[in-house]
Write a protein that holds these residues in place. Structure first.
Motif, mmCIF file in Angstrom:
data_model
loop_
_atom_site.group_PDB
_atom_site.id
_atom_site.type_symbol
_atom_site.label_atom_id
_atom_site.label_comp_id
_atom_site.label_asym_id
_atom_site.label_seq_id
_atom_site.Cartn_x
_atom_site.Cartn_y
_atom_site.Cartn_z
ATOM 1 N N MET A 1 70.307 -40.033 -4.392
ATOM 2 C CA MET A 1 69.922 -39.670 -5.203
ATOM 3 C C MET A 1 71.532 -39.295 -5.607
ATOM 4 N N LYS A 2 71.997 -38.091 -5.338
ATOM 5 C CA LYS A 2 73.525 -37.658 -5.725
ATOM 6 C C LYS A 2 74.737 -38.846 -5.450
ATOM 7 N N LYS A 3 74.531 -39.606 -4.523
ATOM 8 C CA LYS A 3 75.395 -40.714 -4.450
ATOM 9 C C LYS A 3 75.333 -41.682 -4.949
ATOM 10 N N PHE A 4 74.037 -42.287 -5.543
ATOM 11 C CA PHE A 4 73.976 -43.571 -6.933
ATOM 12 C C PHE A 4 74.290 -42.589 -8.062
ATOM 13 N N SER A 5 73.915 -41.700 -8.239
ATOM 14 C CA SER A 5 74.744 -40.563 -9.544
ATOM 15 C C SER A 5 75.912 -40.144 -9.288
ATOM 16 N N SER A 6 76.652 -40.233 -8.105
ATOM 17 C CA SER A 6 78.044 -40.539 -7.971
ATOM 18 C C SER A 6 78.641 -41.637 -8.847
ATOM 19 N N VAL A 7 78.557 -43.079 -7.736
ATOM 20 C CA VAL A 7 78.601 -44.060 -8.381
ATOM 21 C C VAL A 7 78.384 -44.466 -10.122
ATOM 22 N N LEU A 8 77.393 -44.073 -10.349
ATOM 23 C CA LEU A 8 76.914 -44.700 -12.220
ATOM 24 C C LEU A 8 78.653 -43.459 -12.161
ATOM 25 N N LEU A 9 77.972 -42.361 -12.116
ATOM 26 C CA LEU A 9 79.162 -41.545 -13.159
ATOM 27 C C LEU A 9 80.955 -43.024 -13.672
ATOM 28 N N LYS A 10 81.459 -42.745 -12.056
ATOM 29 C CA LYS A 10 82.418 -43.862 -11.719
ATOM 30 C C LYS A 10 82.282 -44.958 -12.617
ATOM 31 N N ASN A 11 80.765 -45.686 -12.370
ATOM 32 C CA ASN A 11 81.515 -46.652 -13.102
ATOM 33 C C ASN A 11 80.593 -46.787 -14.505
ATOM 34 N N LEU A 12 80.376 -45.884 -15.584
ATOM 35 C CA LEU A 12 79.579 -45.457 -16.798
ATOM 36 C C LEU A 12 80.393 -46.101 -17.641
ATOM 37 N N LEU A 13 81.847 -46.480 -17.769
ATOM 38 C CA LEU A 13 82.582 -47.341 -18.647
ATOM 39 C C LEU A 13 82.145 -48.154 -18.902
ATOM 40 N N THR A 14 82.090 -49.033 -17.162
ATOM 41 C CA THR A 14 82.014 -50.278 -17.539
ATOM 42 C C THR A 14 81.011 -50.730 -17.743
ATOM 43 N N LEU A 15 80.371 -50.062 -17.344
ATOM 44 C CA LEU A 15 79.108 -49.806 -17.501
ATOM 45 C C LEU A 15 78.208 -50.415 -19.306
ATOM 46 N N ILE A 16 79.341 -49.225 -19.721
ATOM 47 C CA ILE A 16 78.853 -49.174 -21.693
ATOM 48 C C ILE A 16 79.309 -50.378 -22.297
ATOM 49 N N ILE A 17 80.595 -50.891 -21.406
ATOM 50 C CA ILE A 17 81.398 -51.561 -21.868
ATOM 51 C C ILE A 17 80.444 -52.877 -21.973
ATOM 52 N N VAL A 18 80.001 -53.240 -20.798
ATOM 53 C CA VAL A 18 78.953 -54.661 -20.368
ATOM 54 C C VAL A 18 78.354 -55.085 -21.059
ATOM 55 N N CYS A 19 77.308 -53.676 -20.984
ATOM 56 C CA CYS A 19 76.579 -52.932 -22.205
ATOM 57 C C CYS A 19 76.808 -53.448 -23.299
ATOM 58 N N SER A 20 77.518 -53.322 -23.796
ATOM 59 C CA SER A 20 77.886 -52.682 -25.613
ATOM 60 C C SER A 20 78.338 -55.352 -25.517
#
Length: 354
Positions: A1-20
């Protein structure tokens, strides 16, 4: 779970841009469709007719012995001025005649054929990406500005900028300069068939990136962002729409030269595949485009003193409520240029990478 959260934080900006972008595509389907239509018009009206023949030609030259024969003529001046293999003459000239991705494509093909070293390929990447006369003179000068002489000023400013970057690159990197060795190759129909195939594949990639940035440009228009922000996004996004909007916004000629010198992120994305082949870091390529843009603006301003076309010394961006003034400052451009050079020179000395 911690590993998933870390990956999510690193790619958060990319995820926001793609979703937008995905949400915008759903909300504004008509604008998206119009952006693609405009992109196809741009491709069919100017890019494909001007670019495709040079895509095929660059592939043909790289596979034949024509390159060796031409490079023999400029081998000594190239070594003296640019401290690189005379094979760089071919991508530079093809880039000047055919347009932005042609030079990068030729450099990558020469490197794959081991005609140039990795160090030479990386340095050539910094200054062999240029606008074509069909675009700078005809499209921007004649049709957009209604002034062919202004188009020639823009084109020659970009040429001088590229040559200056090439000269600066002689001071970075190291390694032996490869000699030109003339080899006998059979110029049979298979070479031509392969050239057309490679040219078509490269052209398809260019079309994909142009359509992508046309859609993004249309979405920016649909979101009704501030005029200044929209202008900046379009100027650094795709060079054709960037120049067109710069002309419509009455920006000065040196600013348009800077847009041409940079080429836009669409051009950088088109060249990214070839830069990967040559192991050229994307941040270094981006910095080289910024240097090229600064030098293009500076040279354009100097050429205008000899061939005056416009007299504007400042440019107002935006509306009366949200506007700011950009003064054409050679000093500021030189500072930006110096900062970019320092960033490019920040390399690992253990590797022969520029």
């Amino acid at each position: 779970m911690k590993k998933f959260s870390s990956v999510l934080l690193k790619n958060l900006l990319t995820l926001i841009i793609v979703c937008s972008i995905a949400v915008c595509l759903i909300i504004y389907p008509k604008d998206t469709a119009n952006g693609i239509k405009n992109g196809f018009f741009l491709l069919g009206n100017s890019l494909i007719p001007a670019l495709f023949p040079f895509m095929v030609l660059s592939s043909y030259i790289s596979q034949s012995n024509i390159a060796e024969l031409l490079c023999k003529l400029v081998e000594k001046p190239f070594k003296y001025l640019f401290r690189t293999s005379a094979y760089g003459f071919i991508p530079f000239v093809l880039g000047l005649l055919g347009g932005y991705p042609v030079g990068a494509k030729t450099v990558a093909e020469f490197y794959k054929d081991r005609k140039i070293s990795e160090n030479d390929a990386q340095r050539l990447f910094y200054w062999c990406i240029n606008p074509s006369p069909a675009f700078a003179v005809t499209a921007v000068g004649t049709f957009m500005l209604n002034n062919t002489k202004a188009g020639f000023v823009l084109y020659f400013a970009c040429i001088l900028a590229s040559l200056s970057v090439g000269f600066l690159c002689r001071f970075i990197g190291n390694g032996e300069i490869q000699e030109i060795k003339t080899t006998q190759k059979n110029l049979n129909k298979n070479i031509f068939v392969k050239s057309v195939s490679k040219g078509s594949e490269a052209m398809l990639s260019v079309c994909g990136w142009v359509l992508t940035f046309c859609v993004l440009s249309a979405l920016c228009q649909a979101l009704k962002l501030p005029h200044t922000l929209t202008l900046i996004i379009k100027s650094v996004g795709e060079v054709t729409t960037g120049c067109e909007n710069a002309v419509l916004s009455s920006l000065s000629l040196p600013v348009i030269a800077g847009i041409l010198g940079f080429g836009g992120f669409a051009v950088i994305c088109q060249c990214a595949t070839y830069s990967t082949v040559c192991k050229t870091e994307l941040k270094n390529l981006l910095c080289s485009r910024l240097i090229n843009a600064s030098l293009s603006a500076i040279y354009c301003s100097l050429l205008l003193k000899i061939f005056p076309q416009y007299t504007e010394v400042s440019v107002v961006l935006g509306t009366t409520n949200t506007s700011f003034t950009l003064y054409h400052s050679i000093g500021a451009s030189i500072i930006l240029l110096t900062m970019c050079v320092l960033l490019i020179l920040e390399v690992d000395n253990r590797k022969k990478v520029c």
